[in-house]
Scaffold this active site. Structure first.
Site, short mmCIF file in Angstrom:
data_model
loop_
_atom_site.label_atom_id
_atom_site.label_comp_id
_atom_site.label_asym_id
_atom_site.label_seq_id
_atom_site.Cartn_x
_atom_site.Cartn_y
_atom_site.Cartn_z
N GLY A 222 0.78 -1.24 0.00
CA GLY A 222 0.00 0.00 0.00
C GLY A 222 0.80 1.27 0.00
O GLY A 222 0.23 2.36 0.10
N GLU A 263 4.45 -6.36 1.49
CA GLU A 263 3.97 -6.83 0.18
C GLU A 263 3.72 -5.65 -0.76
O GLU A 263 2.58 -5.33 -1.08
CB GLU A 263 2.64 -7.59 0.39
CG GLU A 263 2.73 -8.77 1.33
CD GLU A 263 1.40 -9.10 1.98
OE1 GLU A 263 0.40 -8.41 1.73
OE2 GLU A 263 1.36 -10.07 2.75
N PRO A 264 4.77 -4.99 -1.20
CA PRO A 264 4.58 -3.83 -2.08
C PRO A 264 4.18 -4.25 -3.49
O PRO A 264 4.78 -5.15 -4.07
CB PRO A 264 5.97 -3.18 -2.10
CG PRO A 264 6.92 -4.32 -1.84
CD PRO A 264 6.20 -5.28 -0.94
N GLY A 265 3.15 -3.61 -4.01
CA GLY A 265 2.75 -3.82 -5.41
C GLY A 265 3.09 -2.58 -6.20
O GLY A 265 4.11 -2.49 -6.89
N ARG A 302 -8.38 2.31 -14.52
CA ARG A 302 -8.27 3.01 -13.24
C ARG A 302 -8.95 4.39 -13.21
O ARG A 302 -9.61 4.72 -12.22
CB ARG A 302 -6.80 3.13 -12.81
CG ARG A 302 -6.14 1.76 -12.63
CD ARG A 302 -4.73 1.86 -12.09
NE ARG A 302 -4.70 2.29 -10.71
CZ ARG A 302 -4.44 3.51 -10.31
NH1 ARG A 302 -4.14 4.44 -11.19
NH2 ARG A 302 -4.47 3.81 -9.05
N TYR A 306 -11.61 4.17 -10.31
CA TYR A 306 -11.22 4.80 -9.04
C TYR A 306 -11.07 6.31 -9.15
O TYR A 306 -10.50 6.92 -8.24
CB TYR A 306 -9.84 4.29 -8.58
CG TYR A 306 -9.64 2.81 -8.49
CD1 TYR A 306 -10.48 2.01 -7.71
CD2 TYR A 306 -8.57 2.20 -9.12
CE1 TYR A 306 -10.25 0.65 -7.59
CE2 TYR A 306 -8.32 0.84 -9.00
CZ TYR A 306 -9.17 0.07 -8.22
OH TYR A 306 -8.93 -1.26 -8.10
N CYS A 332 -17.11 2.43 -26.53
CA CYS A 332 -18.48 2.89 -26.56
C CYS A 332 -19.04 2.88 -25.15
O CYS A 332 -19.80 2.00 -24.76
CB CYS A 332 -19.29 1.98 -27.47
SG CYS A 332 -20.45 2.92 -28.43
N GLU A 333 -18.60 3.84 -24.38
CA GLU A 333 -18.87 3.96 -22.95
C GLU A 333 -18.08 5.21 -22.59
O GLU A 333 -17.07 5.48 -23.24
CB GLU A 333 -18.25 2.74 -22.25
CG GLU A 333 -18.61 2.51 -20.83
CD GLU A 333 -19.79 1.54 -20.69
OE1 GLU A 333 -20.65 1.84 -19.88
OE2 GLU A 333 -19.86 0.53 -21.40
N TYR A 360 -1.68 -2.37 -12.06
CA TYR A 360 -3.14 -2.44 -12.29
C TYR A 360 -3.52 -1.79 -13.62
O TYR A 360 -4.60 -1.21 -13.74
CB TYR A 360 -3.91 -1.83 -11.11
CG TYR A 360 -3.40 -2.33 -9.77
CD1 TYR A 360 -3.66 -3.64 -9.38
CD2 TYR A 360 -2.62 -1.55 -8.93
CE1 TYR A 360 -3.15 -4.14 -8.18
CE2 TYR A 360 -2.10 -2.04 -7.73
CZ TYR A 360 -2.39 -3.34 -7.37
OH TYR A 360 -1.89 -3.83 -6.19
C1 LIG Z 1 -3.10 -5.62 -3.41
C2 LIG Z 1 -2.36 -6.10 -2.22
C3 LIG Z 1 -1.09 -5.60 -1.93
C4 LIG Z 1 -0.41 -4.53 -2.75
O1 LIG Z 1 -1.00 -3.30 -2.67
P1 LIG Z 1 -0.25 -2.04 -3.37
O2 LIG Z 1 -1.13 -0.88 -3.07
O3 LIG Z 1 -0.18 -2.33 -4.82
O4 LIG Z 1 1.09 -1.93 -2.74
C5 LIG Z 1 -0.42 -6.15 -0.85
N1 LIG Z 1 -0.97 -7.11 -0.08
C6 LIG Z 1 -2.20 -7.61 -0.33
C7 LIG Z 1 -2.73 -8.68 0.53
C8 LIG Z 1 -2.93 -7.11 -1.40
O5 LIG Z 1 -4.15 -7.60 -1.64
#
Ligand SMILES: *Cc1c(COP(=O)(O)O)cnc(C)c1O
Length: 402
Positions: A222, A263-265, A302, A306, A332-333, A360
């Site tokens: 996050g 858990e960085p995404g 996105r 969002y 078409c939206e 994403y």
């Molecule tokens: C989506 C998710 C993340 C990553 O979130 P980011 O905002 O992309 O860093 C980490 N842990 C879990 C369990 C998630 O579902």
């Protein structure tokens, strides 16, 4: 907002691979990873890339090559991770709302599992007892994240075991002698406050005495990255220092005995990715010209899902006089990418570059309006390489019974 690659290289990629195309810059992923490693070096930390942000196998292999581990949100992501060569012990499956047989399958591969419901935890206990160390996802009742749609730890969220159900949780763990190795939480996406992570850690500290076999506190992902030119990245160094201080001040928590997982995404791949598009049509419209590009919410959802901001630059005419544009897709939206945006003068055929599209982006793309999903290109060591072909006619018909 500066992109991490020169305009000329994007224009070359557009020429060589066509548009729309997702472009990822490997070294930018590495820079982000190193920022995290340095910021948290004061603790015993392990990072698991939340791969739902972007799962192209070549990106996964690259992420493995820089020493990062991987977090998965479905059993297929677990299989992709193993296919990319990650060792099972470096794979984490943080499940949510899944059928128990996926947990059994994950156990058969030997990967780490975080369970997010009492119901699945009880089934897990009955089947595996003390034999398979496991993590539990706690819902800490903390409101966090960029907006409610991407907030996951609050008191109405579907994610995790509500912290107020501790007694029931303890009963299930005790009756089945479950080996709880990890306490996990993930409160949302685009978190910019350092406090949220400290607060989350304190919730886990409170629970700690109830789980004597604990080895890991997993604080999820996050971390916010800047989307808008005036925004800032979350201060990860401050989070590292804050967590260390929280450990030091806690009477029993010991950061030498407990590992901290993240858990960085987005933090790893968001800024490393771009969606490269071309302008199909211009329409005059009361002073704000509409620039229609050759992509839409089918490729980047996105903004519509969002209200996300994506910075856009006209890389074909970077010195053109700035004017106001509404940038829209071809679906078409209603698929407005930007309402009233200052861009260097846009001409039909110009290439518009969407920034922050690594996370994403492609991953949420679809075939809506029977359009093809775009190609993906990875730039590494200066060279551009195709890592996913653009879809074609046969792909649209592939699973249809004809
Ligand atoms: C989506 C998710 C993340 C990553 O979130 P980011 O905002 O992309 O860093 C980490 N842990 C879990 C369990 C998630 O579902």
């Amino acid at each position: 907002m500066q992109s991490s690659l020169p305009n000329e290289q994007f224009l070359q990629i557009a020429k060589e691979f066509g548009t729309p195309v997702y472009v990822y810059h490997a070294e930018k992923i590495k820079t982000q990873y190193e920022k995290l490693v340095n910021a948290f070096s004061v603790l015993d930390t392990k990072f698991f890339y939340a791969c739902k942000a972007l799962t192209n196998i070549n990106v996964l292999r690259y992420i493995k090559s820089i020493g990062c581990n991987i977090d998965c949100s479905s059993i297929n992501e677990v299989k992709l991770a193993l296919h990319a060569g990650f060792e099972p012990r470096n794979v984490l499956y943080t499940s949510n709302g899944i059928a128990f047989d996926e947990i059994e399958e994950a156990v058969s591969y030997g990967v780490n599992v975080n369970i997010d419901s009492l119901s699945n935890l009880e089934k897990f206990g009955k089947k595996f007892g003390h034999n398979y160390p496991v993590g539990i996802r706690i819902r800490p009742n903390i409101m966090a994240g960029g907006n409610i749609k991407i907030s996951t730890g609050h008191s109405k969220s579907k994610f995790g075991i509500p912290v107020e159900q501790l007694d029931e949780l303890k009963r299930i763990v005790k009756e089945n002698n479950i080996h709880i190795r990890t306490l996990h939480l993930h409160t949302g996406s685009e978190i910019k406050e350092v406090d949220v992570f400290i607060k989350g850690m304190e919730v886990l500290f409170e629970l700690m005495p109830h789980f004597p076999e604990l080895e890991v506190l997993d604080l999820g992902g996050g971390f916010k990255v800047p989307y808008h030119p005036h925004e800032k990245e979350i201060d990860v160094v401050a989070i590292g220092a804050g967590l260390k201080k929280a450990f030091d001040e806690h009477p029993t928590a010991d950061h030498k005995k407990l590992q901290v997982w993240f858990e960085p995404g987005k933090f790893l791949v968001c800024e490393a990715g771009y969606l490269l598009t071309q302008v199909n049509v211009l329409k005059a419209n009361n002073g704000v010209t509409i620039a229609g590009v050759n992509t839409g919410l089918n490729h980047l959802i996105r903004p519509m899902m969002y209200d996300a901001y994506h910075h856009i630059t006209n890389i074909s005419n970077p010195a053109g006089a700035e004017q106001h544009y509404m940038v829209t897709g071809y679906i078409c939206e209603t698929d407005t990418f930007a309402d009233d945006r200052l861009l260097n003068e846009v001409r039909e055929g110009d290439c518009l570059l969407f920034h922050n599209a690594g996370a994403y982006g492609f991953e949420m793309s679809s075939n809506y309006n029977s359009r093809y999903k775009p190609a993906e290109v990875l730039v590494k060591d200066g060279g551009a390489q195709l890592i996913r072909k653009r879809e074609e006619w046969d792909d649209l018909l592939k699973n249809q019974v004809i």
